[in-house]
Structures are given as structure tokens and as C-alpha cells.
Enzyme design. Structure first.
Site, PDB file in Angstrom:
ATOM      1  N   LYS A   1       0.837  -1.207   0.000  1.00  0.00           N
ATOM      2  CA  LYS A   1       0.000   0.000   0.000  1.00  0.00           C
ATOM      3  C   LYS A   1       0.876   1.263   0.000  1.00  0.00           C
ATOM      4  O   LYS A   1       0.589   2.236  -0.698  1.00  0.00           O
ATOM      5  CB  LYS A   1      -0.946  -0.009   1.219  1.00  0.00           C
TER       6      LYS A   1
ATOM      7  N   GLN B   1      -4.868  -1.734   9.549  1.00  0.00           N
ATOM      8  CA  GLN B   1      -4.755  -3.058   8.929  1.00  0.00           C
ATOM      9  C   GLN B   1      -5.314  -4.134   9.860  1.00  0.00           C
ATOM     10  O   GLN B   1      -4.982  -4.195  11.042  1.00  0.00           O
ATOM     11  CB  GLN B   1      -3.274  -3.347   8.587  1.00  0.00           C
TER      12      GLN B   1
ATOM     13  N   ASP C   1     -11.107   2.552   3.676  1.00  0.00           N
ATOM     14  CA  ASP C   1     -11.369   1.114   3.559  1.00  0.00           C
ATOM     15  C   ASP C   1     -12.862   0.845   3.326  1.00  0.00           C
ATOM     16  O   ASP C   1     -13.245  -0.263   2.929  1.00  0.00           O
ATOM     17  CB  ASP C   1     -10.971   0.399   4.869  1.00  0.00           C
TER      18      ASP C   1
END
Ligand code: GUN
Length: 291
Positions: free
Chosen positions: A52, A96, A119
């Protein structure tokens, strides 16, 4: 059979994003900024977050990596989320997953400002997606929709079976496929589904998001079906530099000869998931979802 090349498609989209970012910055805007919180040292999470950060560099975003050890408390993590919510330089951030067991993932997700939830996991974004309002869509389903569109795959009126009902992939995927843009007739299958083999074998579009390597066998796929493999199980391998390789949810060799389109693993859905996060971060920086 045609291979759906997610890697190539993601490269094209990254070029489009980079052009957009350059134009923004040339016009005086600040660089879009994605922050990532990583807890502990799980190999998979380390790899995904490293990708990422690398992706951000490639398209001209600023990125920040914030690390905590496995023994971080919920309070410490919530304090960092609050700080990022308030930081005007940060356009979007992710935490995460998975998180250590002393931490409630849902509590952390709900603490993220929905305007920065790139997200698309916050209930506000999920709810807005369900009723078709502008929102951040979870990256994997968003990437799959983009692939289907860019390959001009007909979805309208098609029977789509999604195997898996996770909050991150299966469920949002089923919603997106049933909406007006895609117009598919969707069935969500899961561990209690009866006659799974027959159900899958009747699907025009089969989306496998179970997390079980090579679960979908040749007898579960109709001739001419479109097969999307979301699986990314890391298995040990002595043939790769990292010592791991990714296995999909589809027994590729059995299925490839039967279907019209298939996504490989790696190089199918994975790169599109990564690019969807970049798309959401750009939308956040431009304030296009929440004005
Ligand atoms: N863990 C596995 N996939 C994801 C993802 O898309 N976002 C976050 N934050 N964690 C994950």
C-alpha cells in the site's frame, strides 16, 4: 477462456490516478495523504501494508506508516485514530486487520471518521453503499466491479453466486452486483448452504471469496461462466524469494478450460484491491464523497 489481467488493469488505473494527482498538485493542491496503522508483525499484514505504501509512492501520494506492537491497548489505538481523524493533512487512513484479540476491531472501525474511512468499513459507509449513496466502497468488491466493467463483461440479468459472506468482501460484493449499475440476480452462499455444488454450477458469474484454497472445483463451474477468484491464502513455498506463495479459492487448472473469463491468483483481484484503496484516497482528498 480469457484471463482477466488485474495486474495490467491496475497499472493502467494507477497511471490515470498519477496524472490526476499531478494536475491537482500543479494547480496548487496538497498531495493526497494516506496513513496506515499496522499492529504487530504478521507476515501477511506486513506485506500488504508495504504494498500500500509503495502504491502511494507510485501515484504521487504522501503516505505515513504508524506501527504499534502486539501488546498495544485499545485506548492507545483509539487515541491514534482520534489523532488521525483530526489531522487535516491526512485525507484517509486504514487500520490493517486483523488486530490482536485484546482489541475490538468493530470499536476501532467505528471510531474512524467516515469521511476518512478509505477502507469503507465504517457502518456509515456500508449503509450508504447499501442504499446507493456516494460512499467509500470496500476495496476488493470495488476492484472486482471495475474489472468486470473494464472487460465489458455483461452482468445485467445474469445469475451471480457469491460464495462467502464476510463484511469486507462477500456481503458488499453481493450488494453491488444486485444494484442498478450491475443488475445481476445474486445468491450469497456460505457454510450452511445446501446443494452448493449445484448452485455454483448454475451460476453465470461465480465469485469465490471463501478463503479456502482450491475450494471451487471443475464440477462447480458451468461452461462459459465468468469466475472471479478472491482467495489469497499464503502457503509456504520453496520456489519464491519470500518463502510464500498465494493460493486462490479456485482450482485454476480444472476450471480454466470451462469458463469464459477467469481471474488468476496472483495477478487478478489482488492488484485491483490495492488500486481501489488509491481511488478512495483520491476521492477523500478531493472531498468528492463527503463535500
Ligand atoms: N486485512 C485484509 N484485507 C484488509 C483490507 O482491505 N483493509 C484492512 N484495513 N485490513 C485488511
Amino acid at each position: 477462456m480469457r484471463l482477466i489481467d488485474g495486474k495490467q488493469t491496475a497499472t493502467e488505473i494507477k497511471k490515470e490516478i498519477a496524472i490526476d494527482v499531478k494536475a491537482m498538485v500543479d494547480a496548487g493542491a496538497k498531495q493526497p495523504h494516506l496513513a496506515a496503522i499496522l499492529v504487530g508483525h504478521d507476515g501477511g499484514s506486513e506485506t500488504y501494508v508495504a504494498f500500500k505504501i509503495k502504491d502511494c509512492e507510485e501515484v504521487g501520494f504522501k503516505s505515513s506508516l504508524i506501527r504499534f506492537e502486539d501488546d498495544v491497548t485499545e485506548e492507545e489505538l483509539l487515541a491514534k485514530v482520534d489523532e488521525l481523524n483530526r489531522d487535516a493533512d491526512v485525507d484517509g487512513f486504514i487500520v490493517q486487520l486483523p488486530l490482536p484479540k485484546q482489541i475490538s476491531e468493530q470499536k476501532i472501525i467505528e471510531a474512524i471518521d467516515p469521511r476518512k474511512d478509505v477502507d469503507g468499513f465504517h457502518p456509515i459507509n456500508v449503509g450508504r453503499m447499501v442504499i446507493g449513496l456516494p460512499c467509500f466502497v470496500s476495496a476488493t468488491p470495488d476492484g472486482i466491479v471495475e474489472l468486470l466493467k473494464r472487460y465489458h463483461i455483461e452482468t445485467s440479468g445474469k445469475d451471480c453466486v457469491v460464495v462467502g459472506r464476510s463484511n469486507i468482501v462477500g456481503r458488499p460484493m453481493s450488494v453491488l452486483m444486485s444494484q442498478k449499475e450491475m443488475n445481476a440476480t445474486v445468491t450469497v452462499a456460505h457454510s450452511r448452504t445446501k446443494n452448493l455444488v449445484e448452485l455454483c454450477a448454475n451460476a453465470d458469474i461465480l465469485i469465490a471469496a471463501i478463503g479456502s484454497p482450491e475450494f471451487v472445483k471443475g464440477n462447480m463451474v458451468k461452461d462459459g461462466a465468468v469466475v472471479i477468484d478472491v482467495g489469497t491464502t499464503r502457503v509456504k513455498s520453496d520456489k519464491t524469494k519470500s518463502g510464500f506463495k498465494l493460493k486462490g479459492d479456485v482450482a485454476f487448472d480444472e476450471v480454466a478450460g470451462k469458463c469464459s473469463y477467469i481471474t488468476p491468483v496472483p495477478g487478478g483481484v489482488g492488484p485491483m484491491t490495492r488500486v481501489a484503496l488509491l481511488k478512495n484516497t483520491l476521492l477523500a482528498a478531493k472531498k468528492e464523497i463527503y463535500k
